[in-house]
Design an enzyme around this catalytic site. Structure first.
Site, short mmCIF file in Angstrom:
data_model
loop_
_atom_site.label_atom_id
_atom_site.label_comp_id
_atom_site.label_asym_id
_atom_site.label_seq_id
_atom_site.Cartn_x
_atom_site.Cartn_y
_atom_site.Cartn_z
N TYR A 155 0.84 -1.20 0.00
CA TYR A 155 0.00 0.00 0.00
C TYR A 155 0.87 1.25 0.00
O TYR A 155 0.65 2.17 -0.78
CB TYR A 155 -0.92 -0.02 1.23
CG TYR A 155 -1.84 1.16 1.33
CD1 TYR A 155 -3.03 1.21 0.60
CD2 TYR A 155 -1.54 2.24 2.16
CE1 TYR A 155 -3.90 2.29 0.70
CE2 TYR A 155 -2.40 3.33 2.27
CZ TYR A 155 -3.57 3.35 1.53
OH TYR A 155 -4.42 4.43 1.63
N LYS A 159 0.91 4.13 -2.94
CA LYS A 159 0.52 5.51 -2.65
C LYS A 159 1.70 6.47 -2.81
O LYS A 159 1.52 7.62 -3.24
CB LYS A 159 -0.10 5.63 -1.26
CG LYS A 159 -1.46 4.96 -1.16
CD LYS A 159 -2.47 5.55 -2.14
CE LYS A 159 -3.85 4.96 -1.96
NZ LYS A 159 -4.84 5.57 -2.85
#
Length: 176
Positions: A155, A159
């Site tokens: 993640y 991002k």
């Protein structure tokens, strides 16, 4: 008569204001679709499934980034015609945790890249051709990903890439 009235209404709404929501079927995306529809905006949802509240839907297909980008751009162009949108919100995504020794680390990282990076790249590319001058493109990052994210590496990686893309799109000669 009813179909003609519907087409005229859609045409008028698109001439007034238009917005695209990548991830328009998800929790945040469907809220955005609902909000803009309540303000009489023309709304196109881009997602894996249809949002019945949207005026137009682009259903994402394809196994590679290039396949998805080509299909989304072509279908979005058909939905918009000659019109350009005032804003494109990319709110597609998800979350998966895990560090380098997690059994699902590689699988989760792949999923996060597809849900965050691919959708952001495609959104930027669509915006380059279908966003009005002075229009708004938003990509969804995450503040924790400005630092290390040992408990959610995939993640964080995805991002962080979205943050880099956003900085590049804010720079001169960005193609928008």
């Amino acid at each position: 008569d009813e179909e003609i009235t519907k087409l005229i209404k859609q045409w008028y709404q698109r001439r007034v204001r238009g917005v695209a929501v990548y991830g328009g079927k998800g929790a945040l995306g469907s809220t955005l679709v609902h909000h803009f529809k309540s303000k009489n905006w023309w709304v196109c949802s881009i997602d894996l499934g249809e949002n019945s509240e949207a005026d137009a839907n682009v259903i994402v297909k394809g196994d590679t980034l290039q396949q998805q980008a080509d299909q989304v751009k072509a279908d979005f162009a058909k939905a918009c015609g000659e019109d350009k949108v005032d804003a494109l919100f990319c709110v597609a995504g998800g979350w998966a945790g895990g560090n380098a020794c997690n059994e699902d680390f590689v699988k989760n990282t792949d999923l996060m890249m597809k849900q965050s990076i691919w959708t952001s790249v495609i959104s930027a590319n669509v915006a380059a051709f279908h966003l009005k001058e002075g229009g708004l493109l938003t990509l969804t990052g995450a503040v924790p990903c400005l630092k290390g994210t040992s408990f959610m590496m995939g993640y964080g990686l995805a991002k962080a890439a979205v943050h880099q893309l956003t900085k590049s799109l804010a720079a001169d000669n960005n193609g928008l």
